[in-house]
Write a protein that holds these residues in place. Structure first.
Motif, PDB file in Angstrom:
ATOM      1  N   UNK A  24      -5.919  19.027 -25.314  1.00  0.00           N
ATOM      2  CA  UNK A  24      -5.269  19.087 -24.004  1.00  0.00           C
ATOM      3  C   UNK A  24      -4.752  20.494 -23.703  1.00  0.00           C
ATOM      4  N   UNK A  25      -4.241  21.188 -24.714  1.00  0.00           N
ATOM      5  CA  UNK A  25      -3.700  22.536 -24.466  1.00  0.00           C
ATOM      6  C   UNK A  25      -4.790  23.527 -24.074  1.00  0.00           C
ATOM      7  N   UNK A  26      -6.018  23.286 -24.475  1.00  0.00           N
ATOM      8  CA  UNK A  26      -7.114  24.187 -24.115  1.00  0.00           C
ATOM      9  C   UNK A  26      -7.932  23.673 -22.926  1.00  0.00           C
ATOM     10  N   UNK A  27      -7.536  22.540 -22.377  1.00  0.00           N
ATOM     11  CA  UNK A  27      -8.298  21.923 -21.286  1.00  0.00           C
ATOM     12  C   UNK A  27      -8.055  22.633 -19.961  1.00  0.00           C
ATOM     13  N   UNK A  28      -8.999  22.455 -19.052  1.00  0.00           N
ATOM     14  CA  UNK A  28      -8.805  22.932 -17.684  1.00  0.00           C
ATOM     15  C   UNK A  28      -8.178  21.789 -16.899  1.00  0.00           C
ATOM     16  N   UNK A  29      -7.424  22.137 -15.884  1.00  0.00           N
ATOM     17  CA  UNK A  29      -6.791  21.090 -15.081  1.00  0.00           C
ATOM     18  C   UNK A  29      -7.120  21.305 -13.616  1.00  0.00           C
ATOM     19  N   UNK A  30      -7.122  20.204 -12.895  1.00  0.00           N
ATOM     20  CA  UNK A  30      -7.312  20.250 -11.445  1.00  0.00           C
ATOM     21  C   UNK A  30      -6.572  19.069 -10.849  1.00  0.00           C
ATOM     22  N   UNK A  31      -6.203  19.199  -9.604  1.00  0.00           N
ATOM     23  CA  UNK A  31      -5.449  18.145  -8.935  1.00  0.00           C
ATOM     24  C   UNK A  31      -6.383  17.381  -8.003  1.00  0.00           C
ATOM     25  N   UNK A  32      -6.215  16.063  -7.996  1.00  0.00           N
ATOM     26  CA  UNK A  32      -6.988  15.217  -7.088  1.00  0.00           C
ATOM     27  C   UNK A  32      -6.019  14.273  -6.384  1.00  0.00           C
ATOM     28  N   UNK A  33      -6.455  13.692  -5.280  1.00  0.00           N
ATOM     29  CA  UNK A  33      -5.666  12.695  -4.571  1.00  0.00           C
ATOM     30  C   UNK A  33      -6.273  11.330  -4.860  1.00  0.00           C
ATOM     31  N   UNK A  34      -5.402  10.399  -5.222  1.00  0.00           N
ATOM     32  CA  UNK A  34      -5.820   9.032  -5.512  1.00  0.00           C
ATOM     33  C   UNK A  34      -5.004   8.074  -4.663  1.00  0.00           C
ATOM     34  N   UNK A  35      -5.509   6.859  -4.511  1.00  0.00           N
ATOM     35  CA  UNK A  35      -4.800   5.850  -3.738  1.00  0.00           C
ATOM     36  C   UNK A  35      -3.426   5.615  -4.352  1.00  0.00           C
ATOM     37  N   UNK A  36      -2.430   5.473  -3.508  1.00  0.00           N
ATOM     38  CA  UNK A  36      -1.064   5.248  -3.968  1.00  0.00           C
ATOM     39  C   UNK A  36      -0.847   3.821  -4.437  1.00  0.00           C
ATOM     40  N   UNK A  37       0.354   3.560  -4.887  1.00  0.00           N
ATOM     41  CA  UNK A  37       0.694   2.265  -5.484  1.00  0.00           C
ATOM     42  C   UNK A  37       0.486   1.110  -4.515  1.00  0.00           C
ATOM     43  N   UNK A  38       0.772   1.326  -3.230  1.00  0.00           N
ATOM     44  CA  UNK A  38       0.631   0.204  -2.295  1.00  0.00           C
ATOM     45  C   UNK A  38      -0.814  -0.045  -1.899  1.00  0.00           C
ATOM     46  N   UNK A  39      -1.714   0.867  -2.301  1.00  0.00           N
ATOM     47  CA  UNK A  39      -3.130   0.698  -1.981  1.00  0.00           C
ATOM     48  C   UNK A  39      -3.929   0.118  -3.132  1.00  0.00           C
ATOM     49  N   UNK A  40      -3.298  -0.036  -4.306  1.00  0.00           N
ATOM     50  CA  UNK A  40      -4.036  -0.475  -5.491  1.00  0.00           C
ATOM     51  C   UNK A  40      -3.988  -1.980  -5.643  1.00  0.00           C
ATOM     52  N   UNK A  41      -5.093  -2.531  -6.043  1.00  0.00           N
ATOM     53  CA  UNK A  41      -5.139  -3.949  -6.414  1.00  0.00           C
ATOM     54  C   UNK A  41      -5.269  -4.879  -5.235  1.00  0.00           C
ATOM     55  N   UNK A  42      -5.637  -6.081  -5.539  1.00  0.00           N
ATOM     56  CA  UNK A  42      -5.803  -7.109  -4.525  1.00  0.00           C
ATOM     57  C   UNK A  42      -4.443  -7.618  -4.109  1.00  0.00           C
ATOM     58  N   UNK A  43      -4.138  -7.493  -2.840  1.00  0.00           N
ATOM     59  CA  UNK A  43      -2.896  -8.042  -2.318  1.00  0.00           C
ATOM     60  C   UNK A  43      -1.654  -7.327  -2.801  1.00  0.00           C
ATOM     61  N   UNK A  44      -1.749  -6.043  -3.082  1.00  0.00           N
ATOM     62  CA  UNK A  44      -0.589  -5.302  -3.582  1.00  0.00           C
ATOM     63  C   UNK A  44       0.560  -5.408  -2.604  1.00  0.00           C
ATOM     64  N   UNK A  45       1.708  -5.708  -3.139  1.00  0.00           N
ATOM     65  CA  UNK A  45       2.903  -5.772  -2.314  1.00  0.00           C
ATOM     66  C   UNK A  45       3.098  -7.087  -1.606  1.00  0.00           C
ATOM     67  N   UNK A  46       2.149  -7.954  -1.657  1.00  0.00           N
ATOM     68  CA  UNK A  46       2.267  -9.250  -0.988  1.00  0.00           C
ATOM     69  C   UNK A  46       1.688 -10.336  -1.885  1.00  0.00           C
ATOM     70  N   UNK A  47       2.057 -11.523  -1.588  1.00  0.00           N
ATOM     71  CA  UNK A  47       1.522 -12.660  -2.336  1.00  0.00           C
ATOM     72  C   UNK A  47       0.361 -13.246  -1.551  1.00  0.00           C
ATOM     73  N   UNK A  48      -0.783 -13.342  -2.173  1.00  0.00           N
ATOM     74  CA  UNK A  48      -1.946 -13.935  -1.551  1.00  0.00           C
ATOM     75  C   UNK A  48      -2.384 -15.171  -2.307  1.00  0.00           C
ATOM     76  N   UNK A  49      -1.432 -15.875  -2.851  1.00  0.00           N
ATOM     77  CA  UNK A  49      -1.767 -17.070  -3.611  1.00  0.00           C
ATOM     78  C   UNK A  49      -2.302 -18.135  -2.667  1.00  0.00           C
ATOM     79  N   UNK A  50      -3.290 -18.820  -3.138  1.00  0.00           N
ATOM     80  CA  UNK A  50      -3.808 -19.918  -2.319  1.00  0.00           C
ATOM     81  C   UNK A  50      -3.222 -21.219  -2.825  1.00  0.00           C
ATOM     82  N   UNK A  51      -3.033 -22.118  -1.921  1.00  0.00           N
ATOM     83  CA  UNK A  51      -2.496 -23.421  -2.264  1.00  0.00           C
ATOM     84  C   UNK A  51      -3.550 -24.465  -1.954  1.00  0.00           C
ATOM     85  N   UNK A  52      -3.579 -25.480  -2.733  1.00  0.00           N
ATOM     86  CA  UNK A  52      -4.540 -26.548  -2.490  1.00  0.00           C
ATOM     87  C   UNK A  52      -5.698 -26.408  -3.445  1.00  0.00           C
ATOM     88  N   UNK A  53      -6.837 -26.999  -3.089  1.00  0.00           N
ATOM     89  CA  UNK A  53      -7.931 -27.036  -4.020  1.00  0.00           C
ATOM     90  C   UNK A  53      -8.951 -26.106  -3.758  1.00  0.00           C
TER      91      UNK A  53
END
Length: 188
Positions: free
Chosen positions: A159-188
């Motif tokens: 790591x100390x000899x590695x090159x580094x670069x900055x990138x932009x990634x999706x934030x916490x509220x953009x990650x995962x299915x239904x992030x920040x909300x409940x999308x549970x289904x009820x029933x069968x």
């Protein structure tokens, strides 16, 4: 001009004015007006890419596809990374990680997924993985704690000899299915 023609011209002018007004509202809502998509919620992340390579020595523990890492060393050039395989039959093979990465058919290990797995969970994974942060030696793939501890210490050197670069990634509220909300289904 007759009345129908004047009504048609007035209607077409109104239609053109409405279209122009709608287009200007749409363009001003795009932000920088460069037309590129925007990530509403993003974060900056630093990616470390290894510049040095590794020599990973493994030995066959049982016939077939069972290997353990016995030693790892850092070398100057990433493209010269190799795996040295000590077989139960006494044979020692030196394999280029470039050939392993390209699924080369030149080695007797081409159908041995265990060897590839071991390399992905050792320092050799810095060859295959662009992000050095994802390189984490797994203690269960090392023959003993001495070999494992040496590799975890060497990761800091990589790591100390590695090159580094900055990138932009999706934030916490953009990650995962239904992030920040409940999308549970009820029933069968």
């Amino acid at each position: 001009m007759n009345k129908k023609m004047m009504t048609g011209l007035a209607f077409s002018r109104k239609l053109m004015l409405t279209a122009a007004l709608g287009s200007s509202i749409l363009l001003t809502s795009c932000g920088d007006n460069d037309g590129s998509p925007r990530i509403k919620d993003s974060e900056e992340k630093t990616i470390y890419e290894a510049t040095k390579g590794t020599v990973t020595e493994v030995e066959e523990i049982e016939p077939g596809d069972d290997y353990k890492i016995i030693d790892e060393r850092i070398i100057d050039k990433k493209e010269n990374s190799i795996a040295i395989v000590h077989g139960l039959d006494g044979q020692i093979d030196t394999l280029s990680l470039a050939k392993i990465d390209n699924n080369s058919n030149e080695t007797r290990y081409r159908n041995r997924s265990g060897l590839r797995t071991i390399l992905y969970y050792s320092l050799a994974s810095s060859y295959f993985n662009r992000n050095l942060s994802n390189v984490t030696p797994n203690s269960s793939y090392y023959k003993n704690s001495t070999a494992y501890n040496k590799s975890t210490d060497l990761k800091n050197d990589l790591k100390s000899s590695a090159t580094s670069r900055k990138i932009r990634v999706a934030g916490a509220s953009s990650k995962g299915y239904g992030s920040g909300r409940s999308f549970r289904s009820f029933g069968g």
